[in-house]
Design a protein around this motif. Structure first.
Motif, mmCIF file in Angstrom:
data_model
loop_
_atom_site.group_PDB
_atom_site.id
_atom_site.type_symbol
_atom_site.label_atom_id
_atom_site.label_comp_id
_atom_site.label_asym_id
_atom_site.label_seq_id
_atom_site.Cartn_x
_atom_site.Cartn_y
_atom_site.Cartn_z
ATOM 1 N N ALA A 163 -37.540 -4.319 10.259
ATOM 2 C CA ALA A 163 -36.868 -3.753 8.928
ATOM 3 C C ALA A 163 -37.599 -4.306 7.694
ATOM 4 O O ALA A 163 -37.275 -5.618 7.646
ATOM 5 N N GLY A 164 -38.210 -3.751 6.990
ATOM 6 C CA GLY A 164 -38.997 -4.230 5.821
ATOM 7 C C GLY A 164 -37.980 -4.536 4.585
ATOM 8 O O GLY A 164 -36.848 -4.022 4.662
ATOM 9 N N ARG A 165 -38.103 -5.688 3.824
ATOM 10 C CA ARG A 165 -37.243 -6.049 2.692
ATOM 11 C C ARG A 165 -37.548 -4.757 1.338
ATOM 12 O O ARG A 165 -36.346 -4.659 1.082
ATOM 13 N N ASP A 166 -38.396 -4.040 1.618
ATOM 14 C CA ASP A 166 -38.327 -2.953 0.599
ATOM 15 C C ASP A 166 -37.761 -1.860 0.936
ATOM 16 O O ASP A 166 -37.524 -0.635 0.255
ATOM 17 N N GLY A 167 -37.006 -1.650 2.071
ATOM 18 C CA GLY A 167 -36.235 -0.520 2.633
ATOM 19 C C GLY A 167 -37.201 0.310 3.822
ATOM 20 O O GLY A 167 -36.441 1.099 4.652
ATOM 21 N N THR A 168 -38.387 0.144 4.034
ATOM 22 C CA THR A 168 -39.095 0.679 4.874
ATOM 23 C C THR A 168 -38.800 0.045 6.167
ATOM 24 O O THR A 168 -38.608 -1.057 6.266
ATOM 25 N N VAL A 169 -38.685 1.127 7.342
ATOM 26 C CA VAL A 169 -38.803 0.615 8.397
ATOM 27 C C VAL A 169 -39.978 0.980 9.136
ATOM 28 O O VAL A 169 -40.343 2.022 9.376
ATOM 29 N N HIS A 170 -40.691 0.085 9.721
ATOM 30 C CA HIS A 170 -41.976 0.111 10.760
ATOM 31 C C HIS A 170 -41.501 0.219 11.967
ATOM 32 O O HIS A 170 -40.633 -0.360 12.518
ATOM 33 N N PHE A 171 -42.199 1.013 12.887
ATOM 34 C CA PHE A 171 -41.864 1.114 13.922
ATOM 35 C C PHE A 171 -43.321 1.180 14.822
ATOM 36 O O PHE A 171 -44.150 1.968 14.548
ATOM 37 N N LEU A 172 -43.266 0.452 15.915
ATOM 38 C CA LEU A 172 -44.356 0.527 17.005
ATOM 39 C C LEU A 172 -44.111 0.802 18.598
ATOM 40 O O LEU A 172 -42.923 0.730 18.617
ATOM 41 N N TYR A 173 -44.823 1.315 19.017
ATOM 42 C CA TYR A 173 -44.634 2.159 20.398
ATOM 43 C C TYR A 173 -46.163 2.040 21.026
ATOM 44 O O TYR A 173 -47.135 2.129 20.436
ATOM 45 N N CYS A 174 -46.087 2.444 22.327
ATOM 46 C CA CYS A 174 -47.234 2.615 23.179
ATOM 47 C C CYS A 174 -46.972 3.909 24.032
ATOM 48 O O CYS A 174 -45.996 4.527 24.281
ATOM 49 N N ILE A 175 -48.339 4.223 24.552
ATOM 50 C CA ILE A 175 -48.470 5.426 25.429
ATOM 51 C C ILE A 175 -49.294 4.893 26.652
ATOM 52 O O ILE A 175 -50.322 4.556 26.636
ATOM 53 N N GLU A 176 -48.577 5.161 27.705
ATOM 54 C CA GLU A 176 -49.080 4.970 29.023
ATOM 55 C C GLU A 176 -49.715 3.612 29.063
ATOM 56 O O GLU A 176 -50.525 3.384 29.906
ATOM 57 N N TYR A 177 -49.137 2.699 28.375
ATOM 58 C CA TYR A 177 -49.422 1.183 28.476
ATOM 59 C C TYR A 177 -51.097 1.250 28.060
ATOM 60 O O TYR A 177 -51.638 0.238 28.537
ATOM 61 N N ALA A 236 -51.767 2.477 21.695
ATOM 62 C CA ALA A 236 -50.471 2.002 20.630
ATOM 63 C C ALA A 236 -50.559 2.792 19.328
ATOM 64 O O ALA A 236 -51.590 3.198 18.836
ATOM 65 N N PHE A 237 -49.305 2.919 18.784
ATOM 66 C CA PHE A 237 -49.112 3.846 17.581
ATOM 67 C C PHE A 237 -48.148 2.933 16.573
ATOM 68 O O PHE A 237 -47.392 2.128 17.043
ATOM 69 N N TYR A 238 -48.179 3.455 15.387
ATOM 70 C CA TYR A 238 -47.516 3.086 14.322
ATOM 71 C C TYR A 238 -46.708 4.227 13.578
ATOM 72 O O TYR A 238 -47.579 5.302 13.249
ATOM 73 N N MET A 239 -45.565 4.326 13.109
ATOM 74 C CA MET A 239 -45.018 5.082 12.248
ATOM 75 C C MET A 239 -44.190 4.467 11.530
ATOM 76 O O MET A 239 -43.670 3.186 11.600
ATOM 77 N N ARG A 240 -43.328 4.948 10.195
ATOM 78 C CA ARG A 240 -42.501 4.304 9.563
ATOM 79 C C ARG A 240 -41.510 5.582 9.030
ATOM 80 O O ARG A 240 -41.800 6.632 8.855
ATOM 81 N N SER A 241 -40.404 4.771 8.370
ATOM 82 C CA SER A 241 -39.254 5.575 7.902
ATOM 83 C C SER A 241 -39.014 5.077 6.646
ATOM 84 O O SER A 241 -38.988 3.716 6.357
ATOM 85 N N HIS A 300 -38.580 -6.580 19.200
ATOM 86 C CA HIS A 300 -38.480 -7.050 17.956
ATOM 87 C C HIS A 300 -39.792 -7.413 17.386
ATOM 88 O O HIS A 300 -40.551 -8.001 17.970
ATOM 89 N N ALA A 301 -39.674 -7.651 15.912
ATOM 90 C CA ALA A 301 -41.030 -8.409 15.374
ATOM 91 C C ALA A 301 -40.349 -8.631 13.926
ATOM 92 O O ALA A 301 -39.325 -8.513 13.590
ATOM 93 N N ILE A 302 -41.303 -9.229 13.204
ATOM 94 C CA ILE A 302 -40.891 -9.688 11.824
ATOM 95 C C ILE A 302 -41.831 -9.286 10.698
ATOM 96 O O ILE A 302 -43.132 -8.995 10.786
ATOM 97 N N GLN A 303 -41.421 -9.401 9.376
ATOM 98 C CA GLN A 303 -42.279 -9.403 8.415
ATOM 99 C C GLN A 303 -42.301 -10.731 7.707
ATOM 100 O O GLN A 303 -41.333 -11.389 7.238
ATOM 101 N N LEU A 304 -43.319 -11.127 7.407
ATOM 102 C CA LEU A 304 -43.625 -12.359 6.490
ATOM 103 C C LEU A 304 -43.384 -12.263 5.014
ATOM 104 O O LEU A 304 -43.341 -11.080 4.671
ATOM 105 N N ARG A 305 -43.246 -13.343 4.401
ATOM 106 C CA ARG A 305 -43.061 -13.235 2.877
ATOM 107 C C ARG A 305 -43.998 -12.664 2.073
ATOM 108 O O ARG A 305 -43.841 -11.951 1.163
ATOM 109 N N THR A 306 -45.283 -12.553 2.920
ATOM 110 C CA THR A 306 -46.468 -12.212 2.193
ATOM 111 C C THR A 306 -46.350 -10.595 2.566
ATOM 112 O O THR A 306 -47.299 -9.765 1.786
ATOM 113 N N GLY A 307 -45.561 -9.960 3.215
ATOM 114 C CA GLY A 307 -45.465 -8.565 3.400
ATOM 115 C C GLY A 307 -46.079 -8.314 4.920
ATOM 116 O O GLY A 307 -46.061 -7.140 5.119
#
Length: 211
Positions: A131-145, A148-153, A188-195
């Motif tokens: 959950a990004g501080r600016d409202g963006t939701v970042h999402f990671l997942y994998c395929i067949e281990y 790796a992929f990234y998407m956002r909302s 889960h993961a985190i967002q640092l103060r730097t973004g």
């Protein structure tokens, strides 16, 4: 009356204070089953995660394992959304890897023998939301281990961008470990103060323990 030991008194007071308010107050904890094994056409649900967005929406997500509880096979990533603090929830929605199916098997995983009654599955695994501080939701997942992929909302988890492959970010570690299996998270993961986004992951070769 038996005298209480001095070090037990604070805990006792807390218990009494909580008990005194139970009759007058609403329940302290309400329970809701969001993903239930054997329901909605899926054998089991694993690797859960939950976040609260900057706008206050609650997003709960997990692996939806179609035919068995095994780590390999037909697995989707499902998400449910609440805008009232978890009292009510949207129906489960598949959110990850909605493009062309990738069913090429990773030969290095401990994949169980596929029953003849089950089709060749696509394993979408290890969801991680941030959950990004600016409202963006970042999402990671994998395929067949293996990839790796990234998407956002940008609308609080209602819709998602097209997934971008980020497997190259893991390739930099091959000089230290010639990995054959990777997985983000779990959970889960985190967002640092730097973004900067910081996410845990694990990787292994065919004959080494996960690192």
């Amino acid at each position: 009356m038996k005298r209480l030991a001095k070090d037990t008194l604070p805990a006792t007071l807390v218990i009494l204070l909580l008990a005194s308010g139970i009759a007058a107050a609403s329940p302290l904890l309400e329970k809701a089953i969001l993903f239930e094994e054997g329901k909605d056409g899926f054998a089991s649900y694993r690797i859960p995660g939950i976040i609260v967005t900057a706008k206050g929406s609650v997003l709960a997500y997990c692996e939806a394992r179609k035919y068995s509880s095994e780590d390999w096979g037909e697995i989707e990533i499902h998400l449910r959304r609440s805008t009232d603090g978890g009292r009510t929830w949207s129906p489960a929605k598949q959110v990850a890897h909605l493009g062309p199916r990738t069913v090429s098997r990773n030969p290095n995983g401990r994949r169980p023998k596929q029953p003849q009654s089950e089709p060749d599955g696509q394993t979408v695994n290890n969801p991680v939301a941030i959950a990004g501080r600016d409202g963006t939701v970042h999402f990671l997942y994998c395929i067949e281990y293996q990839r790796a992929f990234y998407m956002r909302s940008v609308d609080d988890g209602i819709t998602w961008s097209k997934a971008v492959e980020i497997t190259s970010a893991f390739d930099q570690y091959r000089s230290e470990l010639d990995w054959q299996v990777i997985a983000t998270g779990p959970g889960h993961a985190i967002q640092l103060r730097t973004g900067r986004l910081v996410a845990p992951f694990w990787m292994k070769t065919t004959n080494q323990q996960a690192k």
